[in-house]
Design an enzyme around this catalytic site. Structure first.
Site, PDB file in Angstrom:
ATOM      1  N   ASP A 165      35.133  64.268  69.117  1.00 21.07           N
ATOM      2  CA  ASP A 165      36.101  63.337  68.543  1.00 21.07           C
ATOM      3  C   ASP A 165      37.185  63.035  69.573  1.00 21.07           C
ATOM      4  OD1 ASP A 165      37.181  61.628  66.711  1.00 21.07           O
ATOM      5  OD2 ASP A 165      37.887  63.159  65.331  1.00 21.07           O
ATOM      6  N   ILE A 168      45.027  61.270  69.689  1.00 22.10           N
ATOM      7  CA  ILE A 168      46.198  61.078  70.545  1.00 22.10           C
ATOM      8  C   ILE A 168      47.217  62.170  70.223  1.00 22.10           C
ATOM      9  CG2 ILE A 168      48.091  59.521  71.156  1.00 22.10           C
ATOM     10  CD1 ILE A 168      46.246  57.185  70.422  1.00 22.10           C
ATOM     11  N   HIS A 169      47.738  62.803  71.254  1.00 23.92           N
ATOM     12  CA  HIS A 169      48.736  63.862  71.103  1.00 23.92           C
ATOM     13  C   HIS A 169      49.842  63.640  72.121  1.00 23.92           C
ATOM     14  CE1 HIS A 169      45.926  66.394  68.698  1.00 23.92           C
ATOM     15  NE2 HIS A 169      45.022  65.745  69.415  1.00 23.92           N
ATOM     16  N   ARG A 170      51.010  64.217  71.842  1.00 22.12           N
ATOM     17  CA  ARG A 170      52.043  64.199  72.875  1.00 22.12           C
ATOM     18  C   ARG A 170      51.753  65.338  73.846  1.00 22.12           C
ATOM     19  NH1 ARG A 170      56.614  66.481  69.012  1.00 22.12           N
ATOM     20  NH2 ARG A 170      57.063  68.498  69.963  1.00 22.12           N
ATOM     21  N   GLY A 187      46.037  69.518  61.263  1.00 24.19           N
ATOM     22  CA  GLY A 187      45.918  68.089  61.519  1.00 24.19           C
ATOM     23  C   GLY A 187      44.529  67.640  61.898  1.00 24.19           C
ATOM     24  N   GLU A 233      35.740  58.634  66.436  1.00 21.19           N
ATOM     25  CA  GLU A 233      36.356  57.310  66.285  1.00 21.19           C
ATOM     26  C   GLU A 233      36.060  56.349  67.439  1.00 21.19           C
ATOM     27  OE1 GLU A 233      37.990  60.071  65.382  1.00 21.19           O
ATOM     28  OE2 GLU A 233      38.477  59.753  63.276  1.00 21.19           O
ATOM     29  N   GLU A 289      59.911  60.635  68.848  1.00 21.38           N
ATOM     30  CA  GLU A 289      58.691  60.486  68.062  1.00 21.38           C
ATOM     31  C   GLU A 289      58.827  59.298  67.110  1.00 21.38           C
ATOM     32  OE1 GLU A 289      55.767  61.645  68.024  1.00 21.38           O
ATOM     33  OE2 GLU A 289      55.672  63.666  68.859  1.00 21.38           O
TER      34      GLU A 289
END
Length: 491
Positions: A165, A168-170, A187, A233, A289
């Site tokens: 998969d 998107i992460h910081r 999450g 995705e 954020e």
């Protein structure tokens, strides 16, 4: 005729043909706080500190300290620009993505010779290797924890490679070969995959793909139940373009990267090691954020040890975004709309013609649902739709219900509804003790100890601005004469 291959460069080239949608500059700019500071005025929008506005995407061609590297920001910071990019009406993008989920096209693997993202290779074993000198990652504010990758698409798999998969992460650059990554508890699928590796005490190979076609980034932000565990995705981006996303084997780890990226960082998430987010700056802050705040620095980010960085040889483009900007609304909000439409279409077909997640909620916290009441038996269906919306997307906090004659993309029209078709004593629903998003600073026990036991809990709100079916004749808008050729009066 050669098939057009979609990537960030092709999208930017196409935007040049649309007046006012892309600006390029050769004026030198510092990636430390200046890129975001300048773009705030040019086109960030969203919930960025005022003054801001909707404006063009910008490519900065002269980055201080990074000769030959460009930085692009704001390509998705306009819903209408996203509609141009995807070749669709901006008001029905949620429907477009909903159809893409139902008709996925799997990625296709290409050779390294066919992958522009691997034209230049830097291995962590090379003398002087330092990701902080290779990746022009901006700091969004002067008190960020460090330089951040904000639109890096992380690709990972289960230990047996049966599922993969992208999310998107910081991610903050901590030292020459170390990146701190924030994986929200409970999450996304990447967290589930990491948990499997941790049980085996194995590092998890991942690629961080930077500089992508917006179709990939927007498709990647879906969450369950629209895309359950095991649904990659990247298949959605393939459907949006009717063209499979190209992937390529990595040069230093056992994972694939997106072949038409501008940069690919190859690394491994360590199974048990963590790092304090602001270990280098001690500011106490992370980065801005999507809710519009600089949250506290996380004390225990997961650690990625970098093994290689590859990129295009011809002026690679670092793609970035501002957390609370309109760009986040596009990436998060449009898939949220699609997820809600997916669920309500199954449960109450035909009763919710459209959904909009406006900038005020950052694309995650608020949804406006347009409701179709066709007979007396439909009374109450609107509140059922609100409950379904919360089921479709657990991070949703506020739902506003309106009738079909209301333009859900016009907040003045929506607020007109609340002022003329709404009574607070009967048209408010409050749902207490539910889960939401830990980045909302009001969701702490200190804010409301009697209702919020742990961080990330929330009360959820429904504002029902729909007219009771048996009173519709009393709420007809003033009707004006149709003047089909009205534009002639502007000549």
């Amino acid at each position: 005729m050669t098939e057009k291959l979609y990537d960030l460069r092709q999208v930017l080239e196409d935007l040049k043909d649309i007046p006012g949608q892309l600006h390029e500059t050769d004026v030198e700019i510092d990636p430390h706080a200046e890129i975001s500071g300048a773009y705030r005025y040019i086109g960030a929008g969203g919930t960025v500190m005022r003054p801001t506005q909707e404006g063009p995407a910008v490519t900065f061609n002269n980055i201080k300290g990074f000769p030959g590297v460009r930085v692009n920001i704001g390509t998705m910071a306009s819903r209408k620009r996203v509609a141009h990019i995807l070749g669709h009406d901006y008001k029905t993008l949620g429907h477009l993505l909903n159809e893409a989920v139902k008709n996925p096209i799997e990625p296709v693997k290409v050779s390294r010779e066919e992958a522009p993202a691997q034209e230049v290779v830097h291995l962590a074993t090379d003398e002087g290797f330092d990701i902080r000198k290779l990746i022009a990652a901006p700091t969004n504010t002067e008190y960020d924890a460090g330089p951040y990758i904000t639109t890096g698409l992380v690709l990972g798999s289960t230990p047996d490679k049966s599922m993969s998969d992208v999310t998107i992460h910081r991610m903050v650059l901590e030292d020459a070969d170390t990146i701190g990554i924030y994986i929200m508890p409970g999450g996304r699928h990447l967290g589930a995959f990491l948990a499997e590796h941790q049980k085996l005490n194995q590092p998890m190979p991942v690629t961080i793909n930077i500089g992508l076609d917006p179709a990939i980034l927007i498709g990647a932000t879906f969450e369950p139940p629209a895309t359950p565990l095991g649904y990659n995705e990247l298949w959605i981006a393939g459907a949006l373009r009717n063209q499979a996303v190209q992937v390529v084997d990595s040069v230093a780890i056992d994972e694939v990267g997106i072949a038409r990226s501008e940069f690919i960082i190859e690394g491994e998430i360590l199974p048990s090691e963590t790092i304090r987010e602001d270990i280098n700056t001690n500011t106490g802050h992370a980065m801005p954020e999507f809710p519009g705040y600089n949250g506290p620095a996380n004390q225990a980010l997961s650690v990625i040890k970098v093994k290689a960085v590859t990129h295009r040889k011809d002026n690679p483009i670092m793609q970035t975004t501002i957390g609370p900007s309109e760009e986040h609304v596009s990436m998060a909000g449009i898939p949220t709309e699609a997820s809600i439409l997916n669920l309500v279409d199954k449960a109450i077909p035909g009763k919710v013609p459209n959904v909009y997640c406006p900038p005020a909620g950052g694309g995650k916290f608020m949804a406006i649902l347009q409701i179709r009441k066709e007979n007396p038996a439909d009374e109450g269906i609107q509140r059922q739709a609100a409950l379904l919306a919360f089921s479709a997307f657990k991070e949703l906090k506020t739902v506003i219900l309106v009738d079909e004659d209301v333009d859900i993309f016009d907040m003045n029209d929506v607020m007109w509804t609340i002022n003329t078709r709404f009574q607070a004593h009967k048209d408010i629903m409050v749902l207490e003790g539910m889960r939401n998003h830990p980045l909302d600073p009001s969701e702490t026990p200190e804010y409301s100890p009697e209702y919020i036991r742990v961080k990330g809990m929330s009360s959820k709100l429904v504002l029902d601005g729909t007219v009771p079916f048996d009173m519709k004749d009393k709420f007809k808008r003033a009707q004006f004469k149709e003047v089909p050729d009205w534009e002639k009066y502007l000549k």
